[in-house]
Design an enzyme around this catalytic site. Structure first.
Site: not given
Ligand code: DGJ
Length: 730
Positions: A178, A482, A536, A616
């Site tokens: 566990e 994401n 990490d 620039e």
């Molecule tokens: C999250 C990432 O951190 C960004 O740099 C980019 O790649 C987007 N996702 C794309 O959806």
């Protein structure tokens, strides 16, 4: 051998160049922890242990009338739940009869030359310059159902000691783990401060320092990833410790999933540290004969302050954790399309940007999100990893060839672990996403997470990635992720194994990254999870660099990169110059300041080249030349934090010094512009006090720069920055 075993006293002393870690098997076979600290003469440190009759702290049966022997008070190497130790413990086992009471006793040990490896998990490895020894101590539960093998890797020259644990069921019945943490360290003496790195999306790894108090202080993640919210690296120091002085311990978890890190002060003012997989989403079913391996923790000790502790990790992770071609090869300066054009592009637009970029000296063009399936917004397409040629107006090969014709490399973005419900893959295989039967799943960024614990799912996605990679010349891949994981349930596993899904997912991720790097050894992989949600040491084993944060604001990045630098090398920190006003904060900062900050990382650009003003262009060209010139100093030099940006609001500084101390780069960003002030000074570090250094033609002894400091030039605009090159006078 870095491991000394005193047979008469049953003492194990693990020695690195500057530290020592000691354990002792006592008269009842309990493995006690006796010492972790500065290296000294090998000696039995168990004299430091107090044996006293403590009320309400029970005694193991073998101790008979000896009421002064209690596991509730003794410093132990691997404390277990149900042993009469009522503190937080490392292991909790559910026995076949449903009970949890458990005690471990020493059985045997083994010394091995070289560094152990763990099946399917990242580990620090030995090299010729940094050889290692391994100690495996085997404990058995007193009911004689399972073994606990404690692994120790001693990397003497790196001042690093690694830990892992394997629990092996040698009985005929099923056991359930566990909780099976990777490491415990008990300190009987001393007051400590706990330093952790908290945050959120776009504000990762903010530094926090608090005293260890009575009770339990824990950080962790139950999000399926190591997370933006807390990082699996922390430090424990003396209350007096500073950047440059004092006792410091580091604990770094080589794992990219759920973690728990805990510090607690008990009733006797003793401090216990624990680190391992978070038990929230964990229950491992151990069949007869099966073994479970806990991920590795890398520990370091120094009495030279937090800067020295960071340098131990920087070196060790650069040279003995990162792998592949780009461990040593210079990484190209890149332009990424994300903050340039987001998903609004076609092939022509990209090529125009690439042309501009090539003129400025950029070496790698990265096409970020939006090139595949039906993907003009983040609501659809994930899972369909085939090139949208209609959108691009060309094939991937044609695009890549055109970019290569400009003398640049080409890179591409993937988010292999996720799927949109609006995708062909989801329509065909809805059961491939993590979902609990009869429950609508939690969505994140309109997407679900693929069940990477399943080999068939991984194989399909890998096959799709390979088809893309084989269709054109591609030198770089950004691996993104994401959302936080939820609805942890795998359609292929029986109910008793559902508690393994979160861990099996991470093993699946590692398996896929390993296969990908084996098949494309020259591919530069950059890790990413909405910026730094999976920053990490586990990921660093597969991806030598990780996008540090979705926040590219140079001023916010000061704190983010400052926090990141405690446990991770500069070569790992993905950092880019983006446009202004900044997309995340609206802040305006000078182009030079954005470059100064991005240079404390892998360095690249993430802006629409059409927006770049004529004047620039030479500035950017010069920045790129400068970064290339200082590449070795920045990526392989010693990194020094000179100020804490959260504490000193006037200006923030950091410095890179070459290992032979012959050159340095001082970087300063001003945070406040004030009229009518005397100049501030920035005290340098790591130089040779007796050497004479040249700064802009002026001579300074190293001792003057370190003790007196360098006068920070007056800032003439808000957030002005300075990059000051310092070279030894020959
Ligand atoms: C999250 C990432 O951190 C960004 O740099 C980019 O790649 C987007 N996702 C794309 O959806």
């Amino acid at each position: 051998m870095a491991i000394l075993f005193n047979e008469t006293k049953s003492i194990f002393s693990l020695q690195t160049n500057h530290s020592m870690y000691q354990m002792k098997v006592d008269k009842y076979g309990v493995l006690l922890h006796t010492y972790y600290g500065a290296k000294g003469v090998p000696f039995d440190y168990s004299y430091l242990i107090t044996y006293a009759d403590h009320g309400f702290s029970g005694n193991p049966y073998e101790a008979g009338d000896e009421r002064t022997y209690s596991l509730d008070a003794l410093p132990q190497e691997y404390p277990v739940y149900g042993s009469g130790d009522y503190r937080s413990t490392a292991l909790k086992v559910r026995y076949p009869d449903g009970s949890h009471a458990c005690e471990l006793r020493y059985v045997r040990h083994e010394l091995q030359e070289g560094k152990y490896a763990l099946p399917g998990l990242p580990t620090v490895y030995a090299t010729e310059e940094a050889p290692a020894d391994t100690l495996v101590i085997t404990l058995e539960d007193t009911r004689k159902l399972f073994y606990v093998h404690l692994y120790y890797g001693i990397l003497e020259n790196l001042d690093l000691i690694t830990r892992s644990v394997c629990v092996e069921n040698h009985d005929a019945k099923v056991l359930y783990l566990e909780q099976a943490l990777s490491c415990c360290v008990d300190f009987q003496h001393g007051d400590f401060h706990l330093h952790t790195f908290y945050g959120r999306h776009m504000k990762e790894r903010t530094y926090q320092r608090v005293p260890v108090c009575h009770g339990v202080q824990s950080i962790g993640s139950n999000r399926g990833a190591s997370s933006h919210q807390q990082n699996p690296f922390f430090m424990l120091t003396s209350p007096q410790a500073t950047e440059d002085t004092g006792v410091c311990y580091g604990f770094s978890f080589l794992y990219s999933g759920d973690f728990l890190a805990l510090g607690s002060k008990d009733q006797f003012d003793q401090t216990r540290i624990l680190m391992g997989i978070h038990p929230d989403n964990f229950c491992y079913c151990l069949e007869p004969g099966d073994a479970f391996y806990a991920p590795e923790t890398a520990m370091a000790y120094t009495d030279q302050g937090m800067g020295a502790l960071s340098q131990i990790y920087h070196k060790a992770y650069r040279t003995n954790l990162c792998r592949g071609k780009y461990k040593t090869a210079r990484r190209p300066v890149l332009l990424n399309s994300w903050e340039s054009v987001y998903m609004d592009f076609d092939g022509k637009k990209l090529i125009k940007m690439a042309k501009d970029a090539a003129k400025m000296g950029i070496e790698l063009f990265v096409m970020d999100d939006g090139w595949f399936g039906k993907r003009d917004m983040d609501v659809s397409g994930l899972g369909d990893w085939h090139v949208n040629e209609n959108k691009l107006g060309c094939t991937l090969k044609e695009l890549s060839d055109e970019i290569h014709a400009l003398g640049m490399q080409f890179g591409i973005w993937f988010e292999p672990e996720c799927i949109n419900e609006d995708s062909d893959l989801y329509r065909k295989h809805p059961d491939w996403a993590l979902k609990v039967p009869d429950k609508a799943p939690v969505r994140g960024r309109y997407q679900l997470v693929l069940d990477f614990s399943r080999e068939d799912v991984r194989e399909h996605i890998l096959e799709q990635i390979c088809q893309v990679l084989d269709s054109a010349k591609i030198e770089y891949l950004k691996w993104d992720f994401n959302r936080s994981i939820s609805d942890i349930y795998s359609a292929l596993l029986p109910p008793k194994r559902q508690g393994e899904v979160a861990h099996r997912y991470i093993l699946g991720l590692y398996d896929m990254l390993e296969k990908l790097s084996a098949r494309y050894p020259d591919l530069l992989l950059e890790g990413c999870s909405g910026g730094g949600g999976r920053f990490d040491a586990g990921m660093l084993y597969y991806t030598p660099q990780i996008w540090c944060s979705d926040n590219t604001d140079a001023i916010d990045r000061l704190s983010i990169q400052y926090g990141t630098s405690f446990g991770y090398p500069i070569s790992a920190i993905g950092s880019h110059v983006s446009h202004c006003p900044n997309d995340q904060t609206g802040r305006i900062t000078p182009l030079e300041t954005r470059a100064t900050v991005a240079m404390a990382g892998t360095f690249g650009y993430e802006l629409d080249t059409n927006e770049i003003k004529e004047e620039e262009i030479p500035v950017i060209q010069k920045q790129i030349e400068e970064f290339k010139k200082y590449y070795d100093l920045i990526q392989n030099g010693h990194y020094y934090r000179l100020t804490n940006p959260e504490e000193y609001p006037i200006c923030h500084g950091w410095e890179f010094v070459s290992p032979d101390k012959s050159e340095a780069l001082l970087c300063i960003v001003t945070l406040q512009v004030q009229p009518n002030i005397v100049k501030r000074c920035m005290r340098l570090k790591g130089l040779c006090p007796d050497k004479i250094y040249l700064i802009n033609g002026e001579e300074y002894p190293g001792s003057a720069l370190m003790n007196g400091g360098y006068l920070v030039p007056y800032a003439t605009t808000e957030y002005e920055s300075f990059r000051i090159y310092i070279a030894e006078k020959k």
